[in-house]
Enzyme design. Structure first.
Site, short mmCIF file in Angstrom:
data_model
loop_
_atom_site.label_atom_id
_atom_site.label_comp_id
_atom_site.label_asym_id
_atom_site.label_seq_id
_atom_site.Cartn_x
_atom_site.Cartn_y
_atom_site.Cartn_z
N TYR A 297 0.24 9.02 4.23
CA TYR A 297 1.54 8.77 4.84
C TYR A 297 2.21 7.48 4.35
O TYR A 297 3.33 7.20 4.76
CB TYR A 297 1.39 8.71 6.36
CG TYR A 297 1.40 10.07 7.02
CD1 TYR A 297 0.35 10.97 6.83
CD2 TYR A 297 2.46 10.47 7.82
CE1 TYR A 297 0.36 12.22 7.42
CE2 TYR A 297 2.47 11.72 8.42
CZ TYR A 297 1.42 12.59 8.22
OH TYR A 297 1.45 13.84 8.81
N ASP B 224 -2.12 20.14 15.48
CA ASP B 224 -1.30 21.35 15.68
C ASP B 224 -2.24 22.53 15.94
O ASP B 224 -1.98 23.37 16.81
CB ASP B 224 -0.42 21.65 14.45
CG ASP B 224 0.99 21.09 14.61
OD1 ASP B 224 1.14 19.99 15.19
OD2 ASP B 224 1.96 21.73 14.12
N ASP C 264 -3.06 14.99 11.67
CA ASP C 264 -1.79 15.69 11.90
C ASP C 264 -2.04 17.20 11.96
O ASP C 264 -1.61 17.89 12.89
CB ASP C 264 -0.80 15.36 10.78
CG ASP C 264 0.50 16.13 10.94
OD1 ASP C 264 1.04 16.13 12.05
OD2 ASP C 264 0.95 16.74 9.95
N LYS D 264 -13.13 14.96 3.98
CA LYS D 264 -13.36 15.91 2.89
C LYS D 264 -14.07 15.13 1.77
O LYS D 264 -13.65 15.13 0.61
CB LYS D 264 -11.99 16.48 2.46
CG LYS D 264 -12.03 17.64 1.52
CD LYS D 264 -12.56 18.94 2.13
CE LYS D 264 -12.75 19.97 1.01
NZ LYS D 264 -13.62 21.08 1.38
N ASP E 114 -12.69 21.32 6.72
CA ASP E 114 -12.48 22.77 6.62
C ASP E 114 -13.41 23.51 7.59
O ASP E 114 -12.99 24.38 8.34
CB ASP E 114 -12.62 23.28 5.18
CG ASP E 114 -13.84 22.75 4.45
OD1 ASP E 114 -14.55 21.87 5.00
OD2 ASP E 114 -14.12 23.20 3.32
C1 IPM Z 1 3.61 14.53 14.12
C2 IPM Z 1 4.67 14.95 13.12
C3 IPM Z 1 4.97 13.81 12.17
C4 IPM Z 1 3.72 13.52 11.37
C5 IPM Z 1 6.17 14.04 11.22
C6 IPM Z 1 7.42 14.42 11.97
C7 IPM Z 1 6.43 12.83 10.38
O1 IPM Z 1 4.26 16.10 12.46
O2 IPM Z 1 3.84 13.55 14.86
O3 IPM Z 1 2.57 15.18 14.22
O4 IPM Z 1 3.48 14.16 10.34
O5 IPM Z 1 2.97 12.64 11.79
MN MN Z 2 2.44 16.96 13.23
#
Ligand code: IPM
Ligand code: MN
Ligand code: NAD
Length: 362
Positions: free
Chosen positions: A141, A259, A255, A198, A231
């Protein structure tokens, strides 16, 4: 002239709704915070795509210093707007807060409130109760890299993965400290920290993470130190989430994993997070983004943002107010007083109203 300066015990919170559904879920969250009667002062900021398109400002030059000086915490909605395809405002505001305010620990609890929300078979709320501690200031990042021979057939794009000894050590130590300080929802102690990477392919970064993890884990002999490649971990997460307690990882894997983990909780509309530097002004935001396709329709799930507010109030020491929010959100889910993504029939505002009213009655 008073004989002493006025002192306010109120916690000062900056509110930045941002873009898309951030502008819908944050007003509901503010309503819910107000219902708890928490002793807080809320100050809104309009930093967003809208503001950027109007006057070119993403965040004012003194913005980060002002937030650190004048506020105890920051509550953010989401950033991302199709009218700003470069996403420059998100980068400068959101990643700006994380990087420039050095909010190195991105804490993302993964909790299932009700079995009906989990897509896995036979999973109970107690089976999904882990936390991802994501490094938040380094890794892929940092925007280090560049193009070589851009726009030619020989073009090369380089994106560096930056891992400092200090950065890796402090996030791993944070994860062990977190494990020591926190219990699970059922009151049982947290006992395990799992580092995921990884390292079988990314040998330099992974090598540093593995070495530091081994060293730091020796300081916590009562906590089990575990490792999985990322993975394999993804597969395990959807086969049996009971395997996890505290997971620590780098910025990018954190990140992606969160999700995936949000899927176990009922979707992105349910996931909360904090961007924390102990002792400094920290920032709290739902895990989801601005969701442009559903923005402005009053259908977004406000619970991710509402549960994020509970996390923020806990961080500020307003524990009974946080508990009220969590109890009301839990009851809403149990009674199906939810938005359509969770199988309910309420709209964003109605779901916020229900939680706020429930809190007022507590
Ligand atoms: C998160 C988002 C951010 C990230 C983006 C919007 C920069 O996906 O907070 O998870 O990748 O950290
Ligand atoms: Mn995210
Ligand atoms: P997203 O999280 O906005 O949406 C992903 C999916 O989840 C969509 O189907 C969306 O409708 C659904 N969803 C998300 N939140 C929801 C909610 N509260 N209620 C119901 N459904 C919900 O991710 P994306 O589509 O990849 O990104 C959209 C924009 O948001 C992009 O510009 C991205 O960069 C940005 N983004 C910002 C943040 C942030 O500010 N923290 C986080 C992630 C993505």
């Amino acid at each position: 002239m008073l004989p002493f300066p006025a002192v306010s015990q109120k916690k000062r919170i900056a509110i930045v709704p941002g873009d898309g559904i951030g502008r819908e879920v944050i007003p509901e969250t503010v309503k819910v915070i107000a219902a708890t009667k928490a002793s807080v002062d809320l100050t809104p900021f309009d930093w967003s795509a809208e503001r950027y398109l109007a006057d070119g400002v993403t965040i004012p030059p003194d913005g980060f210093a002002m937030l650190a000086r004048d506020f105890d915490a920051i509550l953010v909605g989401a950033f991302g707007d199709p009218r700003v395809p470069t996403n420059i405002h998100a980068k400068e505001i959101l990643l700006g807060m994380r990087f420039k305010m050095d909010l190195y620990a991105n804490v993302r609890p993964v909790r299932l409130l009700d079995s009906s929300l989990c897509p896995l078979k036979g999973i109970e709320p107690r089976d999904v109760d882990f936390v991802v501690i994501r490094e938040n200031t380094e890794g892929m990042y940092v925007d280090a890299g560049g193009f070589f021979k851009q726009h030619t057939p020989d073009e090369i794009a380089v994106q560096e993965d930056i891992n400092s000894r200090k950065g890796v050590e402090r996030i791993i130590r944070y994860a062990f400290d977190y494990c020591e300080r926190h219990t699970k929802q059922d009151g049982s102690p947290r006992q395990r920290v799992l580092m995921t990477d990884k390292a079988n392919v990314m040998t330099y970064a992974g090598g540093l993470w593995q070495r530091v993890f081994k060293e730091v884990s020796r300081e916590y002999p009562q906590i089990a130190a575990e490792h999985m490649y990322v993975d394999a971990l993804c597969m395990q997460m959807v086969r049996d989430p009971r395997a996890f307690d505290v997971i620590v990882t780098n910025n990018m894997f954190g990140d992606i994993l969160t999700d995936l983990a949000a899927g176990l909780q009922g979707g992105l509309g349910m996931a909360a997070s904090g961007n924390i530097h102990p002792g400094k002004t920290s920032m709290f935001e739902p895990v989801h983004g601005s969701a442009p396709p559903i923005a402005g329709k009053n259908i977004a799930n406000p619970f991710g943002a509402i549960l994020t507010a509970a996390m923020m109030l806990n961080h500020l020491g307003l524990n009974s107010e946080a508990e009220k929010i969590e109890a009301a959100a839990l009851e809403a889910v149990r009674q199906k007083k939810t938005t359509q993504d969770l199988g309910g029939s309420l709209r964003t505002k109605e779901a916020g109203d229900w939680v706020a009213e429930r809190i007022s009655k507590l």
